[in-house]
Write a protein that holds these residues in place. Structure first.
Motif, PDB file in Angstrom:
ATOM      1  N   GLU A  39      38.468 -14.452  62.803  1.00  0.00           N
ATOM      2  CA  GLU A  39      37.632 -14.211  63.969  1.00  0.00           C
ATOM      3  C   GLU A  39      37.476 -12.714  64.226  1.00  0.00           C
ATOM      4  O   GLU A  39      37.392 -12.281  65.353  1.00  0.00           O
ATOM      5  N   GLU A  40      37.463 -11.914  63.179  1.00  0.00           N
ATOM      6  CA  GLU A  40      37.356 -10.473  63.324  1.00  0.00           C
ATOM      7  C   GLU A  40      35.939 -10.083  63.723  1.00  0.00           C
ATOM      8  O   GLU A  40      34.970 -10.517  63.123  1.00  0.00           O
ATOM      9  N   LEU A  41      35.828  -9.261  64.759  1.00  0.00           N
ATOM     10  CA  LEU A  41      34.531  -8.779  65.218  1.00  0.00           C
ATOM     11  C   LEU A  41      34.320  -7.363  64.714  1.00  0.00           C
ATOM     12  O   LEU A  41      35.214  -6.536  64.816  1.00  0.00           O
ATOM     13  N   VAL A  42      33.152  -7.102  64.186  1.00  0.00           N
ATOM     14  CA  VAL A  42      32.813  -5.758  63.732  1.00  0.00           C
ATOM     15  C   VAL A  42      31.806  -5.185  64.709  1.00  0.00           C
ATOM     16  O   VAL A  42      30.789  -5.804  64.990  1.00  0.00           O
ATOM     17  N   THR A  43      32.106  -4.010  65.254  1.00  0.00           N
ATOM     18  CA  THR A  43      31.202  -3.381  66.205  1.00  0.00           C
ATOM     19  C   THR A  43      30.730  -2.044  65.656  1.00  0.00           C
ATOM     20  O   THR A  43      31.379  -1.435  64.810  1.00  0.00           O
TER      21      THR A  43
ATOM     22  N   VAL B  83      42.481 -12.029  68.975  1.00  0.00           N
ATOM     23  CA  VAL B  83      41.217 -11.322  68.823  1.00  0.00           C
ATOM     24  C   VAL B  83      41.480 -10.112  67.942  1.00  0.00           C
ATOM     25  O   VAL B  83      42.453  -9.378  68.130  1.00  0.00           O
ATOM     26  N   SER B  84      40.599  -9.890  66.982  1.00  0.00           N
ATOM     27  CA  SER B  84      40.706  -8.737  66.094  1.00  0.00           C
ATOM     28  C   SER B  84      39.367  -8.013  66.115  1.00  0.00           C
ATOM     29  O   SER B  84      38.328  -8.629  65.889  1.00  0.00           O
ATOM     30  N   ASN B  85      39.383  -6.731  66.428  1.00  0.00           N
ATOM     31  CA  ASN B  85      38.168  -5.915  66.461  1.00  0.00           C
ATOM     32  C   ASN B  85      38.308  -4.764  65.478  1.00  0.00           C
ATOM     33  O   ASN B  85      39.381  -4.178  65.360  1.00  0.00           O
ATOM     34  N   SER B  86      37.211  -4.444  64.803  1.00  0.00           N
ATOM     35  CA  SER B  86      37.238  -3.293  63.908  1.00  0.00           C
ATOM     36  C   SER B  86      35.839  -2.694  63.800  1.00  0.00           C
ATOM     37  O   SER B  86      34.852  -3.337  64.126  1.00  0.00           O
ATOM     38  N   PHE B  87      35.804  -1.440  63.370  1.00  0.00           N
ATOM     39  CA  PHE B  87      34.529  -0.814  63.046  1.00  0.00           C
ATOM     40  C   PHE B  87      34.751   0.206  61.956  1.00  0.00           C
ATOM     41  O   PHE B  87      35.859   0.670  61.704  1.00  0.00           O
ATOM     42  N   TYR B  88      33.656   0.537  61.290  1.00  0.00           N
ATOM     43  CA  TYR B  88      33.660   1.512  60.211  1.00  0.00           C
ATOM     44  C   TYR B  88      32.306   2.195  60.259  1.00  0.00           C
ATOM     45  O   TYR B  88      31.274   1.524  60.299  1.00  0.00           O
ATOM     46  N   ARG B  89      32.323   3.498  60.300  1.00  0.00           N
ATOM     47  CA  ARG B  89      31.065   4.229  60.310  1.00  0.00           C
ATOM     48  C   ARG B  89      31.242   5.493  59.480  1.00  0.00           C
ATOM     49  O   ARG B  89      32.244   6.195  59.618  1.00  0.00           O
ATOM     50  N   ALA B  90      30.278   5.781  58.615  1.00  0.00           N
ATOM     51  CA  ALA B  90      30.346   6.967  57.769  1.00  0.00           C
ATOM     52  C   ALA B  90      29.148   7.855  58.078  1.00  0.00           C
ATOM     53  O   ALA B  90      28.024   7.376  58.194  1.00  0.00           O
ATOM     54  N   PHE B  91      29.420   9.151  58.225  1.00  0.00           N
ATOM     55  CA  PHE B  91      28.372  10.127  58.503  1.00  0.00           C
ATOM     56  C   PHE B  91      28.348  11.142  57.365  1.00  0.00           C
ATOM     57  O   PHE B  91      29.373  11.740  57.044  1.00  0.00           O
ATOM     58  N   GLY B  92      27.176  11.337  56.772  1.00  0.00           N
ATOM     59  CA  GLY B  92      27.028  12.381  55.767  1.00  0.00           C
ATOM     60  C   GLY B  92      27.068  13.737  56.445  1.00  0.00           C
ATOM     61  O   GLY B  92      26.363  13.959  57.425  1.00  0.00           O
ATOM     62  N   LEU B  93      27.919  14.632  55.961  1.00  0.00           N
ATOM     63  CA  LEU B  93      28.037  15.961  56.562  1.00  0.00           C
ATOM     64  C   LEU B  93      26.918  16.867  56.059  1.00  0.00           C
ATOM     65  O   LEU B  93      26.614  16.882  54.864  1.00  0.00           O
ATOM     66  N   PRO B  94      26.304  17.635  56.956  1.00  0.00           N
ATOM     67  CA  PRO B  94      25.273  18.594  56.529  1.00  0.00           C
ATOM     68  C   PRO B  94      25.882  19.664  55.617  1.00  0.00           C
ATOM     69  O   PRO B  94      27.092  19.901  55.650  1.00  0.00           O
ATOM     70  N   PRO B  95      25.064  20.334  54.813  1.00  0.00           N
ATOM     71  CA  PRO B  95      25.578  21.348  53.888  1.00  0.00           C
ATOM     72  C   PRO B  95      26.341  22.483  54.574  1.00  0.00           C
ATOM     73  O   PRO B  95      27.255  23.055  53.990  1.00  0.00           O
ATOM     74  N   ASN B  96      25.994  22.810  55.823  1.00  0.00           N
ATOM     75  CA  ASN B  96      26.683  23.911  56.504  1.00  0.00           C
ATOM     76  C   ASN B  96      27.854  23.442  57.361  1.00  0.00           C
ATOM     77  O   ASN B  96      28.409  24.214  58.126  1.00  0.00           O
ATOM     78  N   ALA B  97      28.276  22.187  57.232  1.00  0.00           N
ATOM     79  CA  ALA B  97      29.465  21.705  57.944  1.00  0.00           C
ATOM     80  C   ALA B  97      30.707  22.115  57.164  1.00  0.00           C
ATOM     81  O   ALA B  97      30.731  22.072  55.939  1.00  0.00           O
ATOM     82  N   ASP B  98      31.739  22.537  57.871  1.00  0.00           N
ATOM     83  CA  ASP B  98      32.993  22.962  57.247  1.00  0.00           C
ATOM     84  C   ASP B  98      34.053  21.892  57.473  1.00  0.00           C
ATOM     85  O   ASP B  98      34.564  21.747  58.586  1.00  0.00           O
ATOM     86  N   PRO B  99      34.421  21.115  56.455  1.00  0.00           N
ATOM     87  CA  PRO B  99      35.411  20.051  56.625  1.00  0.00           C
ATOM     88  C   PRO B  99      36.805  20.560  56.979  1.00  0.00           C
ATOM     89  O   PRO B  99      37.655  19.790  57.416  1.00  0.00           O
ATOM     90  N   GLU B 100      37.035  21.867  56.836  1.00  0.00           N
ATOM     91  CA  GLU B 100      38.319  22.449  57.230  1.00  0.00           C
ATOM     92  C   GLU B 100      38.372  22.743  58.733  1.00  0.00           C
ATOM     93  O   GLU B 100      39.432  23.063  59.265  1.00  0.00           O
ATOM     94  N   LYS B 101      37.230  22.659  59.399  1.00  0.00           N
ATOM     95  CA  LYS B 101      37.157  22.969  60.828  1.00  0.00           C
ATOM     96  C   LYS B 101      36.713  21.740  61.612  1.00  0.00           C
ATOM     97  O   LYS B 101      35.651  21.718  62.220  1.00  0.00           O
ATOM     98  N   VAL B 102      37.524  20.690  61.560  1.00  0.00           N
ATOM     99  CA  VAL B 102      37.222  19.459  62.282  1.00  0.00           C
ATOM    100  C   VAL B 102      38.323  19.209  63.305  1.00  0.00           C
ATOM    101  O   VAL B 102      39.501  19.272  62.980  1.00  0.00           O
TER     102      VAL B 102
END
Length: 145
Positions: A34-38, A97-116
Protein backbone atom coordinates in the motif's frame (compact mmCIF):
# COMPACT_ATOMS: atom_id res chain seq x y z
CA UNK A 1 1.90 34.27 -17.15
CA UNK A 2 4.59 35.18 -14.61
CA UNK A 3 7.55 32.92 -13.87
CA UNK A 4 9.93 34.08 -11.14
CA UNK A 5 8.45 37.56 -11.30
CA UNK A 6 8.98 37.96 -15.05
CA UNK A 7 6.17 38.13 -17.56
CA UNK A 8 6.44 35.22 -19.97
CA UNK A 9 4.88 35.62 -23.39
CA UNK A 10 5.76 35.78 -27.03
CA UNK A 11 8.65 38.23 -26.50
CA UNK A 12 10.28 36.66 -23.44
CA UNK A 13 11.21 33.00 -23.27
CA UNK A 14 11.40 30.89 -20.13
CA UNK A 15 14.91 31.25 -18.63
CA UNK A 16 17.19 28.44 -19.87
CA UNK A 17 18.15 27.34 -16.34
CA UNK A 18 14.56 26.18 -15.79
CA UNK A 19 14.96 23.71 -18.65
CA UNK A 20 17.91 22.19 -16.81
CA UNK A 21 16.04 22.09 -13.49
CA UNK A 22 12.95 20.36 -14.87
CA UNK A 23 12.33 17.50 -12.46
CA UNK A 24 12.51 14.02 -13.89
CA UNK A 25 9.79 12.06 -12.19
CA UNK A 26 10.82 8.53 -11.43
CA UNK A 27 8.09 7.20 -9.12
CA UNK A 28 8.83 4.24 -6.93
CA UNK A 29 5.42 2.56 -6.89
CA UNK A 30 5.27 -0.94 -5.49
CA UNK A 31 2.00 -2.61 -6.49
CA UNK A 32 2.44 -5.39 -3.90
CA UNK A 33 2.07 -3.02 -0.95
CA UNK A 34 0.00 0.00 0.00
CA UNK A 35 2.93 2.34 -0.66
CA UNK A 36 1.91 5.79 -1.87
CA UNK A 37 4.20 7.72 -4.18
CA UNK A 38 3.85 11.50 -4.08
CA UNK A 39 5.40 14.28 -6.12
CA UNK A 40 6.18 17.25 -3.89
CA UNK A 41 5.46 20.78 -5.05
CA UNK A 42 8.71 22.56 -5.87
CA UNK A 43 9.58 26.23 -6.30
CA UNK A 44 12.83 27.01 -8.12
CA UNK A 45 14.49 30.40 -8.38
CA UNK A 46 17.67 31.68 -10.00
CA UNK A 47 19.32 34.05 -7.53
CA UNK A 48 22.57 35.98 -7.99
CA UNK A 49 24.86 33.51 -6.17
CA UNK A 50 22.77 30.33 -6.07
CA UNK A 51 19.83 28.38 -7.39
CA UNK A 52 17.20 27.93 -4.68
CA UNK A 53 14.68 25.11 -4.45
CA UNK A 54 11.87 24.79 -1.91
CA UNK A 55 9.89 21.57 -1.61
CA UNK A 56 6.70 21.07 0.39
CA UNK A 57 7.14 17.87 2.41
CA UNK A 58 4.37 17.87 5.02
CA UNK A 59 4.57 15.10 7.59
CA UNK A 60 8.25 14.42 6.94
CA UNK A 61 11.29 15.42 8.94
CA UNK A 62 14.92 15.76 7.94
CA UNK A 63 15.72 12.16 8.91
CA UNK A 64 13.23 10.88 6.30
CA UNK A 65 14.88 12.81 3.43
CA UNK A 66 17.90 11.85 1.31
CA UNK A 67 19.61 14.24 -1.11
CA UNK A 68 22.33 13.01 -3.46
CA UNK A 69 24.32 14.46 -6.34
CA UNK A 70 25.00 11.88 -9.06
CA UNK A 71 26.21 12.55 -12.60
CA UNK A 72 24.99 16.17 -12.64
CA UNK A 73 21.61 15.27 -11.15
CA UNK A 74 20.35 16.22 -7.72
CA UNK A 75 18.20 13.35 -6.47
CA UNK A 76 15.78 14.03 -3.61
CA UNK A 77 13.93 11.12 -2.07
CA UNK A 78 12.13 10.22 1.13
CA UNK A 79 10.46 7.25 2.71
CA UNK A 80 8.29 7.11 5.81
CA UNK A 81 6.29 4.28 7.32
CA UNK A 82 3.63 4.68 9.96
CA UNK A 83 1.44 2.21 11.80
CA UNK A 84 -1.51 2.52 14.14
CA UNK A 85 -2.86 -0.24 16.34
CA UNK A 86 -6.15 -0.39 18.22
CA UNK A 87 -6.69 -3.10 20.79
CA UNK A 88 -10.06 -3.98 22.20
CA UNK A 89 -11.39 -6.87 24.21
CA UNK A 90 -12.25 -9.12 21.27
CA UNK A 91 -10.25 -7.67 18.38
CA UNK A 92 -7.10 -5.87 17.25
CA UNK A 93 -6.87 -3.56 14.25
CA UNK A 94 -3.53 -2.54 12.81
CA UNK A 95 -3.12 -0.08 9.93
CA UNK A 96 0.10 0.49 8.01
CA UNK A 97 0.86 3.40 5.70
CA UNK A 98 4.02 3.80 3.65
CA UNK A 99 4.79 7.02 1.76
CA UNK A 100 7.71 7.73 -0.52
CA UNK A 101 8.84 10.06 -3.26
CA UNK A 102 11.73 10.36 -5.66
CA UNK A 103 12.55 13.38 -7.75
CA UNK A 104 15.63 14.08 -9.86
CA UNK A 105 16.67 17.53 -11.08
CA UNK A 106 19.26 18.04 -13.81
CA UNK A 107 21.80 20.58 -12.58
CA UNK A 108 22.56 23.53 -14.88
CA UNK A 109 26.14 23.77 -16.22
CA UNK A 110 26.98 26.64 -13.84
CA UNK A 111 25.75 24.81 -10.70
CA UNK A 112 28.51 23.82 -8.27
CA UNK A 113 27.77 20.44 -6.62
CA UNK A 114 30.37 21.27 -3.95
CA UNK A 115 28.25 24.22 -2.80
CA UNK A 116 24.94 22.61 -1.84
CA UNK A 117 23.16 23.34 1.44
CA UNK A 118 19.87 21.87 2.63
CA UNK A 119 17.68 22.89 5.54
CA UNK A 120 14.34 21.46 6.68
CA UNK A 121 11.83 23.21 8.91
CA UNK A 122 8.09 22.72 9.42
CA UNK A 123 7.69 20.36 6.46
CA UNK A 124 9.55 22.60 4.02
CA UNK A 125 12.89 21.59 2.50
CA UNK A 126 15.03 24.50 1.29
CA UNK A 127 18.06 23.74 -0.89
CA UNK A 128 20.66 26.18 -2.17
CA UNK A 129 22.91 25.14 -5.03
CA UNK A 130 25.81 27.56 -5.42
CA UNK A 131 26.94 28.82 -8.79
CA UNK A 132 30.44 28.35 -10.18
CA UNK A 133 32.31 29.19 -13.35
CA UNK A 134 33.85 25.73 -13.73
CA UNK A 135 31.67 23.23 -11.88
CA UNK A 136 32.88 19.66 -11.61
CA UNK A 137 30.98 16.42 -12.06
CA UNK A 138 30.84 15.15 -8.48
CA UNK A 139 28.86 12.44 -6.69
CA UNK A 140 28.02 13.19 -3.05
CA UNK A 141 25.35 12.97 -0.35
CA UNK A 142 24.01 16.23 1.11
CA UNK A 143 23.35 16.56 4.85
CA UNK A 144 19.98 18.09 5.72
CA UNK A 145 20.13 20.51 8.66
Amino acid sequence: MKVFGKEIGTKIKIPPFIDNFIGNLLPNKNTDTEELVTIPSTNISDEEKAFELSLALPGLDKNDVTIEIQDNYMIISAHKEQSHEEKHKNWVRTEFVSNSFYRAFGLPPNADPEKVQAKMKNGRLDIKVGKAVNASNTNKIIKVD
